[in-house]
Design a protein around this motif. Structure first.
Motif, PDB file in Angstrom:
ATOM      1  N   TYR A  52       0.869  -1.168   0.000  1.00  0.00           N
ATOM      2  CA  TYR A  52       0.000   0.000   0.000  1.00  0.00           C
ATOM      3  C   TYR A  52       0.912   1.225   0.000  1.00  0.00           C
ATOM      4  O   TYR A  52       2.109   1.114   0.256  1.00  0.00           O
ATOM      5  CB  TYR A  52      -0.947   0.030   1.208  1.00  0.00           C
ATOM      6  N   ALA A  53       0.339   2.383  -0.267  1.00  0.00           N
ATOM      7  CA  ALA A  53       1.135   3.611  -0.174  1.00  0.00           C
ATOM      8  C   ALA A  53       0.300   4.749   0.390  1.00  0.00           C
ATOM      9  O   ALA A  53       0.601   5.280   1.450  1.00  0.00           O
ATOM     10  CB  ALA A  53       1.710   3.998  -1.537  1.00  0.00           C
ATOM     11  N   MET A  58      -5.724   6.810  -3.802  1.00  0.00           N
ATOM     12  CA  MET A  58      -5.064   7.538  -4.893  1.00  0.00           C
ATOM     13  C   MET A  58      -4.041   6.689  -5.642  1.00  0.00           C
ATOM     14  O   MET A  58      -3.896   6.832  -6.850  1.00  0.00           O
ATOM     15  CB  MET A  58      -4.327   8.762  -4.327  1.00  0.00           C
TER      16      MET A  58
HETATM   17  S1  FES Z   1      -3.308   2.571  -0.462  1.00  0.00           S
HETATM   18 FE1  FES Z   1      -5.281   2.168  -1.347  1.00  0.00          FE
HETATM   19  S2  FES Z   1      -5.272   3.343  -3.167  1.00  0.00           S
HETATM   20 FE2  FES Z   1      -3.392   3.885  -2.201  1.00  0.00          FE
END
Ligand code: FES
Ligand code: SF4
Ligand code: SF4
Length: 240
Positions: A52-53, A58
């Motif tokens: 994830y980020a 986004m």
């Molecule tokens: S962590 Fe879910 S879209 Fe970026």
């Protein structure tokens, strides 16, 4: 731990070969599936691999299969998807698994390149900006598909990808359609040739799974239908 206030999470561990491991995770209001996975990794199983980020819908990197359905996990609330206080969390279908919940997205993005999913303009920085009318039909078609975050949810939901791994898939074809509609782009003919083959737009069976699942409310099905029309027209005009 109080069983009343916890959820049972079965999480895929391994790669192609593997098994589901079970964890108990405390419940919280507004808890997301990504929160559950993060809790497991931080408190119970530090070797759990996931990706994830942004955590705000986004970046497109957090997609996983949740109770058999591909979803963006950072925006998926546990309350909405848990069944009998349980979650089954697995890597996205239709992509090779690197480890645990992490899939290899290479083929997904390679297909964007195969579909000529790059903008090709002709202006230089010395030229005037190109102006595209916001109310033009072409601009509206681009706007309908442009917010793709490359999450792979549609690709994972598509049965044609499963049956034919060569199929370009809904995201790459949606990207190609936004560029075909872009008045500033000059690679239209090459792009239509790229999406016209057996693995291109005509392979789509219009199942709509991609459109049903896309978290950004994009309709790759509609984009692919547009490509089919554009390819047919170009073929009739001898432009392919
Ligand atoms: S962590 Fe879910 S879209 Fe970026
Ligand atoms: S509409 Fe086409 S691309 Fe979308 S899931 Fe169905 S077969 Fe796949
Ligand atoms: S079209 Fe939707 S589901 Fe597919 S990659 Fe883009 S944002 Fe994700």
């Amino acid at each position: 731990m109080n069983e009343e206030a916890s959820i049972k999470a079965r999480v895929w561990r391994g790669s192609r070969e593997g098994t589901f491991h079970e964890y108990r995770v405390p419940r919280h209001p507004s808890q997301t599936v990504l929160d559950v996975v993060t809790y497991i990794q931080r408190a119970l199983e530090p070797r759990l691999a996931y990706r994830y980020a942004c955590r705000v819908g986004m970046c497109g990197s957090c997609a996983m299969s949740v109770n058999g359905v591909p979803r963006w996990t950072c925006r998926t609330h546990v309350d909405k998807v848990a069944r009998d206080d349980a979650l089954e969390i697995a890597p996205l279908r239709n992509l090779p698994v690197i480890r645990d919940l992490v899939t290899d997205m290479s083929e997904f993005f390679d297909k964007w390149a195969r579909a000529e999913g790059r903008f090709a303009g002709e202006r230089t920085r010395k030229d005037e900006f190109a102006r595209v009318r916001p109310d033009s039909a072409a601009r509206k078609a681009v706007d309908a598909g442009i917010e793709c975050i490359g999450c792979g949810v549609c690709y994972s939901a598509c049965d044609v990808v499963k049956w034919n791994p060569d199929y370009l898939g809904p995201a790459a074809l949606n990207r190609a359609w936004t560029l075909v509609q872009d008045e500033r782009d000059v690679a239209g003919a090459a792009r239509l040739r790229a999406v016209a083959g057996d693995a291109g737009c005509h392979a789509c069976h219009t199942h709509m799974s991609c459109t049903e699942r896309c978290p950004k409310s994009i309709s790759p099905t509609a984009s692919i239908a547009g490509l089919k029309r554009a390819v047919g027209k170009a073929a009739l005009e001898g432009k392919l």
